[in-house]
Design an enzyme around this catalytic site. Structure first.
Site, short mmCIF file in Angstrom:
data_model
loop_
_atom_site.label_atom_id
_atom_site.label_comp_id
_atom_site.label_asym_id
_atom_site.label_seq_id
_atom_site.Cartn_x
_atom_site.Cartn_y
_atom_site.Cartn_z
N GLU A 1 -10.36 6.96 4.75
CA GLU A 1 -9.29 6.39 5.58
C GLU A 1 -9.31 6.99 6.99
OE1 GLU A 1 -5.59 5.54 3.54
OE2 GLU A 1 -6.47 6.01 1.61
N ASP B 1 0.85 -1.18 0.00
CA ASP B 1 0.00 0.00 0.00
C ASP B 1 0.90 1.24 0.00
OD1 ASP B 1 -2.17 1.70 0.03
OD2 ASP B 1 -3.17 0.76 1.73
#
Ligand code: BGC
Ligand code: BGC
Length: 819
Positions: A497, A296
């Protein structure tokens, strides 16, 4: 069962892969691999971001992949036309083809997580939570197929979807990317989503030219972190990890998923990006995953001892492709050097590149007819936001709505009804779409950013005006005639997020909502609430005040799907019934806000709850307990530090040389150098501070206001003082946290054990009951200083986000401690 390396894998059943290895294809891959230099191999392992790489550079390095991050678009033009995307994809393709050396096409990856959501004019589908509510797996496959078509039409190859997280604590900011807290449901959705994107494995349409490569993410346990903290720590043993968080990956592998993204989070304190056992021994060896393990966004830089551009640990742990948007050149150089030096085995590089080439070969990219941007086989750009795709999205909206309450037959609305529509989410496509929409956070969008879309209000107005009814924005004036209903559309603002992480699920009502409740009550007008949110929130006051309450999640661009179900064919005869059911428990308790399985006090509307018209038209739930905090928006949190000291607080450092030096600017040091404070980045630029005590005498760090403040109200509301902390080096001597009521009046708590117990190098939430200080002598009516941190030992820690939170004393992470 035990592997050669001695790792106990007995909890992990073997997976059944949907795609088998094709010997001919494997031979082709091996041939290409053997023709590559080390530099070229490492190039394949890099994924750079489009703002930080040109087609020529990509060709020079022979990059394996590029991505566009959330909100990152060609030419930084938010309204870039699909043709512009396709053009850029074509430029990369041409450059790669004409490179000297081995010419392997690159993969362009994007977050098409609810439609091709970075692209102007694309169809925006409901976020996963809404699809979870629909329980319609086949619908999800159709949506994924449509999304793949829109992605292909722009010349891209790969989407970082689906998220197969099983969100277990709705305070997590990514809850809406999760289909459900029920792993059985996640498993089924994951399978269908991937088949929709890639085509069915072993069928002729598998990875065909109108399909894209999918990603199951984020491996593993991202939805299970402690307190729902994004990128936090999931504390579970193997059997629980397998039971709760692995089903999505088993399903993904069965569906033939070609890539799996590693989670930013940790399992039992160890970062997944550094987790060889989970990535290699389990995912690759035991589960037999033969595709690409991708990291990521700068996730490798979070491994202790690593930076974004230097991390042999991550290669050795088993990551094949590195999403390192900006610092990729240096990373390339370092991986090459470390391989030459033997720090990274050549076999590891060959495994990574074999996997990358294998996926490309399966996608037809190693054939003579390279499939990439600009190719004649791509779908027309007219599929982007096409009427067919919008109709599909509207169907999904219809099916995702969950009816929590319908008293007095408030719904359906008669098609002839006159309805007053109010609320911040009523006429705002950006808000009804949520995060990952044109921008990363989904914020900053305006109506003109959504050509072809329909807001919830517009949908209602269109439905009513066709049959003699009407919808107007705003509450009726006092002397105006009574409308037949007030439709209130409120909920969360967009986030993505960690920015969406919450302390508490309590939802504060805003002024418009209170007005709507008041008007409904005073004039006896039925109140219908449509709640737009990425997760359940505690909204008891609003549910009580509403005659009907509908959870709409984040429906996306086709707001008309709401009117389809809310407006009837005639009064009491619906056009479409509700079919959605809660994908998560909906909490109704103010005291405990976690989805904590041991917490029996918690009351909820349970997962699967959802009323329908058919089952009796009218449904009701008992009056729910309310809390005063529920109706308090402005003072919900008292922020002390939020990227900077929040006025009127000021931030200071001190030691015996001078107890009071303002900590302003990037870095500050106390007079004798005992304490240094540096500005660092956590979620946003400069949002945190790094504190280093050198142990040569007492050093203090504190927040102070010139005029004393009365915090009694906060004590009576059961407030906790909370901060996020990351301890790098635990304290060598005692550390106290203090509060002053005009010095020397004050109190302190010993936080040494809490800091020693805190996990190393990891952000965790620290909170303490504010009344602890009062019990040991703080006069809460005149507080000047809070918090103050003091030690004369050595200590390295970072802090972020300091605030008082109402109703959080009971769940504080640190109990009151004696001195
Ligand atoms: C990017 C996102 C990424 C995020 C990670 C943002 O700047 O646009 O794609 O997910 O950073 O922190
Ligand atoms: C997110 C991923 C996403 C990536 C690229 C990260 O911050 O965690 O889900 O795919 O950015 O935008």
């Amino acid at each position: 069962m035990t592997s050669a390396k001695g790792a106990d894998l007995s909890s992990w059943p073997a997976a059944v892969s949907g795609v088998s290895k094709d010997p001919e294809l494997e031979a082709r891959v091996a041939a290409v691999l053997s023709s590559m230099t080390l530099d070229e191999k490492v190039g394949q392992m890099i994924q750079a971001e489009i703002q930080f790489v040109t087609p020529l550079e990509a060709a020079k390095y022979g990059l394996g992949s590029i991505l566009n991050g959330g909100g990152s678009v060609p030419g930084k033009d938010k309204r870039a036309a699909p043709a512009r995307w396709r053009e850029l994809a074509g430029e990369f393709e041409t450059a790669m083809r004409s490179r000297s050396g081995v010419a392997v096409p690159l993969l362009w990856g994007t977050d098409a997580v609810h439609g091709h959501n970075n692209v102007f004019g694309a169809t925006i589908f409901p976020h996963n939570i809404g699809l979870g509510a629909s329980r319609d797996f086949a619908l999800t496959a159709r949506i994924a197929e449509a999304t793949a078509r829109e992605v292909r039409a722009t010349g891209l190859h790969w989407t970082f979807a689906p998220t197969v997280a099983v969100a277990r604590d709705a305070r997590w900011g990514r809850t809406y990317e999760s289909y459900s807290s029920d792993y059985g449901l996640v498993r089924k959705f994951a399978f269908e989503h991937i088949v929709g994107l890639q085509g069915a494995p072993r069928s002729s349409n598998f990875l065909d030219s109108d399909r894209v490569i999918g990603t199951a993410k984020h491996f593993i346990g991202d939805g299970g972190t402690d307190l729902g903290i994004d990128q936090g720590d999931t504390k579970l043993d193997d059997s629980e990890l397998v039971r709760i968080h692995a089903p999505g990956y088993y399903a993904a592998i069965e569906a033939g998923v070609q890539t799996i993204m590693v989670s930013f989070s940790s399992v039992n304190g160890k970062k997944l990006h550094d987790h060889r056992r989970l990535l290699t021994d389990i995912l690759k060896d035991r589960l037999g995953f033969d595709g690409i393990v991708v990291s990521d966004w700068n996730g490798i830089g979070q491994i202790p001892g690593c930076t974004n551009s230097n991390c042999p640990e991550a290669v050795n742990a088993g990551i094949d492709m590195f999403m390192v948007p900006e610092d990729w050149r240096e990373l390339h150089r370092n991986i090459v050097t470390q391989t030459k030096a033997g720090t990274i085995p050549v076999a590891r590089i060959d495994d990574a590149v074999t996997r990358i080439l294998r996926v490309k070969a399966r996608y037809g990219m190693l054939d003579s007819s390279i499939r990439s941007g600009g190719g004649s086989t791509l779908p027309e750009t007219s599929v982007i936001g096409s009427p067919e795709h919008r109709a599909l999205a509207r169907e999904a909206v219809r099916k995702s709505l969950v009816l929590l309450k319908n008293a007095n037959k408030a719904l359906p609305l008669a098609p002839t009804a006159r309805v007053a529509v109010v609320g911040a989410a009523a006429n705002d496509v950006g808000r009804q779409s949520g995060g990952w929409t044109l921008t990363w956070q989904g914020s900053g969008n305006e109506p003109a950013d959504f050509p072809g879309a329909t807001s919830i209000f517009e949908g209602i107005r269109n439905a009513l005006s066709q049959h003699g009814g009407s919808a107007v924005l705003g509450l009726p004036a006092e002397d105006a005639p009574k409308p037949d209903a007030i439709l209130l559309v409120v909920g969360e603002e967009p986030y993505a997020e960690g920015e969406g992480d919450l302390e508490s699920l309590n939802y504060p009502l805003d002024a418009v909502t209170r007005d709507a409740i008041e008007t409904s009550r005073a004039r006896g007008i039925p109140l219908v609430t449509v709640f737009v949110s990425g997760r359940p929130r505690i909204v008891n006051t609003l549910i009580n005040a509403s005659d009907a309450f509908v959870a709409a999640w984040l429906p996306g661009s086709e707001g008309a799907g709401v009117a389809d179900v809310l407006v009837g064919a005639s009064k009491a005869v619906p056009k479409f019934d509700f079919q959605g059911r809660l994908p998560f428990d909906w909490p109704l308790d103010y005291l405990s806000t976690t989805k904590d399985e041991q917490n029996l006090r918690q009351r909820t509307l349970p997962i699967d709850w959802g009323l329908t018209y058919a089952s009796g038209i009218s449904g009701n739930i008992p009056v729910l307990p309310e809390s005063p905090v529920d109706t308090d928006d402005d003072n919900r949190l008292l922020r002390i530090f939020d990227r900077r000291a929040v006025a009127p607080n000021q931030m200071f450092v001190g030691d015996s040389g001078n107890w009071r030096i303002p900590a302003v600017g990037q870095d500050s040091t106390s007079s004798d150098g005992v304490l240094t404070v540096r500005t660092i980045d956590r979620l946003r630029q400069g949002d945190s501070r790094q504190l280093e005590w050198n142990g040569r005498g007492e050093g203090i760090f504190y927040f102070e206001t010139t005029t004393p403040r009365d915090l009694r109200e906060w004590i009576s509301r059961g407030a906790a003082l909370a901060l996020d902390i990351k301890v790098q080096r635990p304290p060598t001597r005692a550390v106290t946290m203090r509060a002053h009521c005009v010095y020397p009046c004050g109190a302190e708590a010993n936080i040494t054990p809490a800091l020693r117990k805190a996990p190393r190098d990891e952000w965790v939430r620290f909170s303490i009951d504010l009344s602890c200080f009062v019990k040991s002598g703080l006069d809460p009516s005149k507080v000047t200083t809070i918090p103050l941190l003091s030690t004369d030992g050595r200590l390295s820690m970072a802090i972020s986000n300091i605030r008082l939170i109402p109703n959080a004393a009971e769940t504080a992470t640190v109990s009151c401690m004696s001195r």
